[in-house]
Enzyme design. Structure first.
Site, PDB file in Angstrom:
ATOM      1  N   VAL A 234       0.865  -1.172   0.000  1.00 22.96           N
ATOM      2  CA  VAL A 234       0.000   0.000   0.000  1.00 22.96           C
ATOM      3  C   VAL A 234       0.905   1.226   0.000  1.00 22.96           C
ATOM      4  O   VAL A 234       1.866   1.286   0.768  1.00 22.96           O
ATOM      5  CB  VAL A 234      -0.931   0.034   1.228  1.00 22.96           C
ATOM      6  CG1 VAL A 234      -1.821   1.271   1.201  1.00 22.96           C
ATOM      7  CG2 VAL A 234      -1.772  -1.238   1.297  1.00 22.96           C
ATOM      8  N   CYS A 235       0.615   2.173  -0.890  1.00 25.61           N
ATOM      9  CA  CYS A 235       1.307   3.461  -0.900  1.00 25.61           C
ATOM     10  C   CYS A 235       2.820   3.273  -1.043  1.00 25.61           C
ATOM     11  O   CYS A 235       3.287   2.601  -1.960  1.00 25.61           O
ATOM     12  CB  CYS A 235       0.940   4.232   0.365  1.00 25.61           C
ATOM     13  SG  CYS A 235       1.330   5.992   0.331  1.00 25.61           S
TER      14      CYS A 235
END
Length: 300
Positions: free
Chosen positions: A105-106
């Site tokens: 994520v990210c």
């Protein structure tokens, strides 16, 4: 039992972690067989939001059914942040080589890049980090402004809440859409978004101004998106003249109130079409009399 291992680094964003963790925890509550664990290179991991997390420092032996997920961390840049040892990166790389799934994520995409797992693959990250990710891993293809990308058991997602979309998609592929829908309802998630939906919505893109009158007008348009809203009615509801409404709205957003309503309708229609609705039914659901106007606006 599928094991989901969250690999944490200092400064981890809590929602990058807790969103996917909640999805898999809810899946476990449904009896779908998930066990969650958290590993790091130190027992205490400070989060970006000030809460200290506790993790296991022993890297577990995993099967091909298991998943490693790296949440993002506070990172105005990727260089010299989110550091991990060569042994940890090798563990991540070996799990994928053995047939396992890895996800991020990210900023967590940078960990997969350092492990060599982005080379020759499509990937994404938060829109603020896409340029740097592309420079750091020139052999990767960075897909811009999408929620998540899946490429040969390497799954990368955008920022923060997109981790929920990614993990709901994984539940869908493993257990079917009914299971994902049940979890989404449990989490009070409005809708499961497809991976190719935009990171930045119309609502976010045109809400960065500070004009309170225009914000009130936008609230009216968003609440009554499917209604016929005349300029005269917007002026009456906002306590301004029609000329003032047009002038203030255009200055703050770069478009007229009608164009703003149309943009909201098209975005919502695109979402419905992405989830199986026909163009005709999506057009009616968002307030168009028929599909002709929707097709015309989409073609722009």
């Amino acid at each position: 039992m599928t094991r989901v291992v969250f690999l944490l680094v200092p400064g981890v964003h809590l929602l990058d972690l807790s969103g996917p963790a909640q999805v898999f925890s809810s899946a476990a509550d449904l009896g779908l067989g998930y066990h969650l664990s958290y590993v790091a290179e130190t027992t205490e991991i400070p989060s970006a939001q000030g809460l200290t997390l506790h993790a296991d420092t022993t890297l577990p032996t995993l099967s091909t059914e298991d998943l490693i997920l790296t949440p993002g961390w506070r990172s105005p840049r990727l260089a010299n942040t989110g550091k991990l040892s060569g042994a940890t990166l090798a563990w991540l790389r070996d799990h994928h080589a053995a047939g396992g799934v890895v996800a991020s994520v990210c900023a967590g995409a940078d960990v997969l890049g350092r492990a060599g797992l982005l080379d020759g693959r499509r990937c994404t990250t938060h829109h603020d980090l896409q340029d740097e990710l592309e420079r750091r891993y020139p052999r990767a293809t960075v897909v811009r402004d999408v929620l998540y990308v899946m490429d040969n058991r390497v799954i990368t997602s955008a920022g923060i809440a997109s981790g929920i979309d990614l993990t709901l998609h994984l539940i869908t592929t493993r257990h079917g859409p009914a299971a994902a829908a049940s979890i989404a309802r449990t989490m009070v998630v409005y809708a499961r978004r497809n991976g190719d939906e935009l990171q930045s919505s119309v609502l976010l893109k045109h809400r960065s101004h500070v004009n309170e009158t225009v914000h009130r007008i936008q609230d009216i348009i968003e609440t009554r998106m499917t209604d016929r809203l005349s300029l005269a009615e917007l002026a009456r509801l906002s306590g301004c003249s029609e000329r003032t409404v047009t002038r203030l709205f255009s200055r703050a957003t770069g478009m007229t109130p009608l164009r703003y309503q149309q943009a909201l309708r098209v975005e919502r229609a695109e979402h419905l079409i992405g989830h199986g609705a026909t163009v005709e039914s999506a057009a009616r659901m968002v307030g168009f009399e028929d599909a002709r106007m929707l097709r015309r606006l989409r073609s722009r």
